[in-house]
Design a protein around this motif. Structure first.
Motif, PDB file in Angstrom:
ATOM      1  N   ASP A  95      -6.734  -2.119  -9.593  1.00  0.00           N
ATOM      2  CA  ASP A  95      -5.819  -2.939 -10.485  1.00  0.00           C
ATOM      3  C   ASP A  95      -4.472  -3.307  -9.987  1.00  0.00           C
ATOM      4  OD1 ASP A  95      -7.856  -2.766 -12.547  1.00  0.00           O
ATOM      5  OD2 ASP A  95      -7.089  -0.739 -13.272  1.00  0.00           O
ATOM      6  N   TYR A  96      -4.034  -2.352  -9.110  1.00  0.00           N
ATOM      7  CA  TYR A  96      -2.545  -2.615  -8.437  1.00  0.00           C
ATOM      8  C   TYR A  96      -2.745  -3.675  -7.706  1.00  0.00           C
ATOM      9  CZ  TYR A  96       1.291  -1.695  -5.079  1.00  0.00           C
ATOM     10  OH  TYR A  96       2.319  -2.018  -4.523  1.00  0.00           O
ATOM     11  N   LEU A  97      -3.732  -3.727  -6.585  1.00  0.00           N
ATOM     12  CA  LEU A  97      -3.886  -4.655  -5.860  1.00  0.00           C
ATOM     13  C   LEU A  97      -3.952  -6.136  -6.565  1.00  0.00           C
ATOM     14  CD1 LEU A  97      -6.145  -3.215  -3.114  1.00  0.00           C
ATOM     15  CD2 LEU A  97      -3.684  -3.740  -2.934  1.00  0.00           C
ATOM     16  N   ALA A  98      -4.745  -6.460  -7.727  1.00  0.00           N
ATOM     17  CA  ALA A  98      -4.807  -7.304  -8.411  1.00  0.00           C
ATOM     18  C   ALA A  98      -3.563  -8.003  -8.827  1.00  0.00           C
ATOM     19  CB  ALA A  98      -5.821  -7.244  -9.586  1.00  0.00           C
ATOM     20  N   GLN A 122     -11.242   7.297 -10.051  1.00  0.00           N
ATOM     21  CA  GLN A 122     -10.048   7.221 -11.024  1.00  0.00           C
ATOM     22  C   GLN A 122      -9.215   6.230  -9.909  1.00  0.00           C
ATOM     23  OE1 GLN A 122      -8.150  10.369 -12.865  1.00  0.00           O
ATOM     24  NE2 GLN A 122      -6.629   8.941 -13.772  1.00  0.00           N
ATOM     25  N   GLU A 123      -8.882   6.769  -8.700  1.00  0.00           N
ATOM     26  CA  GLU A 123      -7.917   6.359  -7.998  1.00  0.00           C
ATOM     27  C   GLU A 123      -8.513   5.060  -7.323  1.00  0.00           C
ATOM     28  OE1 GLU A 123      -4.453   5.811  -5.809  1.00  0.00           O
ATOM     29  OE2 GLU A 123      -4.892   7.497  -7.196  1.00  0.00           O
ATOM     30  N   ILE A 124      -9.710   4.801  -7.075  1.00  0.00           N
ATOM     31  CA  ILE A 124     -10.081   3.606  -6.659  1.00  0.00           C
ATOM     32  C   ILE A 124      -9.976   2.565  -7.855  1.00  0.00           C
ATOM     33  CG2 ILE A 124     -12.295   2.490  -6.182  1.00  0.00           C
ATOM     34  CD1 ILE A 124     -13.223   4.760  -4.686  1.00  0.00           C
ATOM     35  N   SER A 125     -10.154   2.676  -8.802  1.00  0.00           N
ATOM     36  CA  SER A 125     -10.098   1.749 -10.034  1.00  0.00           C
ATOM     37  C   SER A 125      -8.679   1.459 -10.176  1.00  0.00           C
ATOM     38  CB  SER A 125     -10.562   2.651 -11.202  1.00  0.00           C
ATOM     39  OG  SER A 125     -10.163   1.398 -12.582  1.00  0.00           O
ATOM     40  N   LYS A 177      -5.144   8.035   1.123  1.00  0.00           N
ATOM     41  CA  LYS A 177      -4.580   8.710  -0.062  1.00  0.00           C
ATOM     42  C   LYS A 177      -5.305   9.830  -0.462  1.00  0.00           C
ATOM     43  CE  LYS A 177      -1.952   8.123  -4.519  1.00  0.00           C
ATOM     44  NZ  LYS A 177      -1.561   7.029  -5.560  1.00  0.00           N
ATOM     45  N   HIS A 178      -4.785  11.014  -0.352  1.00  0.00           N
ATOM     46  CA  HIS A 178      -5.237  12.425  -1.058  1.00  0.00           C
ATOM     47  C   HIS A 178      -4.649  12.848  -2.040  1.00  0.00           C
ATOM     48  CE1 HIS A 178      -7.305  13.129   3.287  1.00  0.00           C
ATOM     49  NE2 HIS A 178      -6.216  12.507   3.748  1.00  0.00           N
ATOM     50  N   ARG A 179      -5.389  13.043  -3.224  1.00  0.00           N
ATOM     51  CA  ARG A 179      -4.882  13.556  -4.258  1.00  0.00           C
ATOM     52  C   ARG A 179      -6.033  14.445  -4.995  1.00  0.00           C
ATOM     53  NH1 ARG A 179      -4.981  11.044  -9.910  1.00  0.00           N
ATOM     54  NH2 ARG A 179      -7.142  10.366  -9.622  1.00  0.00           N
ATOM     55  N   LYS A 180      -5.406  15.804  -5.208  1.00  0.00           N
ATOM     56  CA  LYS A 180      -6.399  16.911  -5.856  1.00  0.00           C
ATOM     57  C   LYS A 180      -7.564  17.177  -5.159  1.00  0.00           C
ATOM     58  CE  LYS A 180      -4.850  15.433 -10.682  1.00  0.00           C
ATOM     59  NZ  LYS A 180      -5.210  15.321 -11.955  1.00  0.00           N
ATOM     60  N   GLY A 181      -7.552  17.281  -3.805  1.00  0.00           N
ATOM     61  CA  GLY A 181      -8.443  17.515  -2.823  1.00  0.00           C
ATOM     62  C   GLY A 181      -9.540  16.362  -2.716  1.00  0.00           C
ATOM     63  N   LYS A 182      -9.224  15.147  -3.373  1.00  0.00           N
ATOM     64  CA  LYS A 182     -10.211  14.017  -3.101  1.00  0.00           C
ATOM     65  C   LYS A 182      -9.338  13.082  -2.207  1.00  0.00           C
ATOM     66  CE  LYS A 182     -12.676  14.562  -7.338  1.00  0.00           C
ATOM     67  NZ  LYS A 182     -13.003  13.887  -8.489  1.00  0.00           N
ATOM     68  N   MET A 189       0.829  -1.074  -0.159  1.00  0.00           N
ATOM     69  CA  MET A 189      -0.127  -0.033  -0.138  1.00  0.00           C
ATOM     70  C   MET A 189       0.849   1.336   0.000  1.00  0.00           C
ATOM     71  SD  MET A 189      -3.191  -0.879  -0.371  1.00  0.00           S
ATOM     72  CE  MET A 189      -3.833   0.689   0.169  1.00  0.00           C
ATOM     73  N   LYS A 190       1.873   1.201   0.766  1.00  0.00           N
ATOM     74  CA  LYS A 190       2.731   2.383   0.850  1.00  0.00           C
ATOM     75  C   LYS A 190       3.638   2.760  -0.496  1.00  0.00           C
ATOM     76  CE  LYS A 190       3.511   2.545   5.817  1.00  0.00           C
ATOM     77  NZ  LYS A 190       4.508   2.282   6.937  1.00  0.00           N
ATOM     78  N   ASN A 191       3.718   1.364  -1.187  1.00  0.00           N
ATOM     79  CA  ASN A 191       4.441   1.607  -2.350  1.00  0.00           C
ATOM     80  C   ASN A 191       3.532   2.373  -3.474  1.00  0.00           C
ATOM     81  OD1 ASN A 191       6.885   0.466  -1.510  1.00  0.00           O
ATOM     82  ND2 ASN A 191       6.253  -1.457  -2.300  1.00  0.00           N
ATOM     83  N   ASN A 192       2.253   2.177  -3.154  1.00  0.00           N
ATOM     84  CA  ASN A 192       1.210   2.931  -4.291  1.00  0.00           C
ATOM     85  C   ASN A 192       1.031   4.098  -3.659  1.00  0.00           C
ATOM     86  OD1 ASN A 192      -0.534   2.422  -6.576  1.00  0.00           O
ATOM     87  ND2 ASN A 192      -2.098   2.020  -5.079  1.00  0.00           N
ATOM     88  N   GLY A 193       1.516   4.623  -2.657  1.00  0.00           N
ATOM     89  CA  GLY A 193       1.354   6.151  -2.265  1.00  0.00           C
ATOM     90  C   GLY A 193       0.366   6.352  -1.274  1.00  0.00           C
TER      91      GLY A 193
END
Length: 318
Positions: free
Chosen positions: A88-91, A81-84, A57-62, A40-44
């Motif tokens: 994919d990353y966890l898969a 977008q980040e959830i998608s 994870k905070h990104r662009k106010g979201k 998870m930390k490697n994914n930000g």
């Protein structure tokens, strides 16, 4: 599995014999969670300090949030977008399944409507009543009788200890969505080591109370604010055995009930004001934790947190 260090791997027809499965090792849960945390930390994502099983994870106010229990996880947030991308990353990192929208999680049923989100454990309650043979029992109006005087007495008649512990354990898990039985469950859970027939009757009364409305649960609606309010109360010297008091508190965030607790205090209070003050302390700790958690989520409370208590002496001391 990795080949042990120092072992010669030039022989192609040699195998290592696994003497104990991964699930048999005491350190396997920690090893699994450490591996997941690194991914998870490697994914930000950042591990939440208030709850180590929550990753943010905070990104662009979201914000995107993932919370995990062993190998079951919930992903939520307002950044689709980040959830998608996270899915994919966890898969790619782990073998996992996407079960779609949240409907059922660890025995908790989730229902959505225009009014809000409703959590319940209806199937869990019905299975509990079926397993105990009380599906057709006579319902009770309250989970425990008033002034019950439950305790340990020298001439009490013992009951089946294993059955008692199993029932109380299942009721403790049911308390996640049923705050109305929290006090009754906290009382019967104090006699796990030597239960009597009176204690078993108290457990059966809780089951009869659940028969009234097995689908009761928690409703989370939008009220247009994120105010944090807490309520605390204590029964002074309520325990007939050791004269310790029982503290209780519950908190609201945005007008919705989120946390609650009923627990016997560690020391004997010499006055009702002292007992209430100790109960207020527990309520304050819960409020501070909620404020810290909301701040990490990105929704820091702007208004003053309120703690309500019905003891004038304790309020004056505070």
């Amino acid at each position: 599995m990795d080949i042990p260090h120092g072992y010669n791997t030039t022989q192609t027809e040699t195998v290592c014999r696994l003497r104990k499965a991964l699930y048999g090792l005491k350190q396997s849960p920690r090893a699994w969670f450490g591996r997941f945390t690194v991914a998870m930390k490697n994914n930000g994502f950042k591990q939440c300090n208030s709850d180590h099983t929550l990753f943010l994870k905070h990104r662009k106010g979201k914000v995107t949030a993932l919370i995990i229990y062993v190998d079951d996880m919930i992903i939520t947030g307002n950044d689709k977008q980040e959830i998608s991308q996270l899915q994919d990353y966890l898969a790619t990192e782990f073998e996992m399944k996407d079960l779609g929208g949240l409907k059922y999680f660890l025995g908790i049923e989730v229902a959505r409507s225009q009014q809000g989100i409703f959590l319940s454990q209806r199937k869990y309650v019905l299975d509990l009543l079926t397993d105990t043979g009380m599906l057709d029992c006579k319902p009770a109006d309250t989970p425990i009788i008033q002034n019950h005087h439950l305790g340990e007495y020298p001439y009490q008649v013992p009951t089946n200890k294993e059955r008692y512990q199993r029932l109380v354990g299942r009721l403790i898990y049911l308390s996640h969505t049923r705050p109305d039985i929290s006090y009754a469950v906290s009382v019967v859970s104090q006699f796990m080591h030597s239960p009597s027939e009176d204690h078993m009757n108290a457990v059966l009364r809780i089951l009869r109370y659940l028969k009234c409305a097995p689908g009761k649960g928690l409703m989370f609606s939008k009220h247009g604010h994120l105010n944090i309010d807490g309520y605390s109360d204590v029964d002074w010297a309520g325990n007939v055995t050791d004269r310790k008091s029982t503290s209780g508190y519950f908190t609201f965030v945005g007008g919705n009930l989120v946390t609650w607790r009923s627990k016997k205090q560690n020391v004997v209070a010499l006055s009702s004001a002292e007992a209430e003050f100790r109960g207020m302390t527990k309520g304050i700790c819960e409020l501070l934790w909620l404020r810290k958690l909301l701040t990490e989520l990105g929704y820091k409370p702007t208004s003053t947190m309120n703690l309500f208590c019905d003891n004038k002496a304790a309020i004056a001391i505070a």
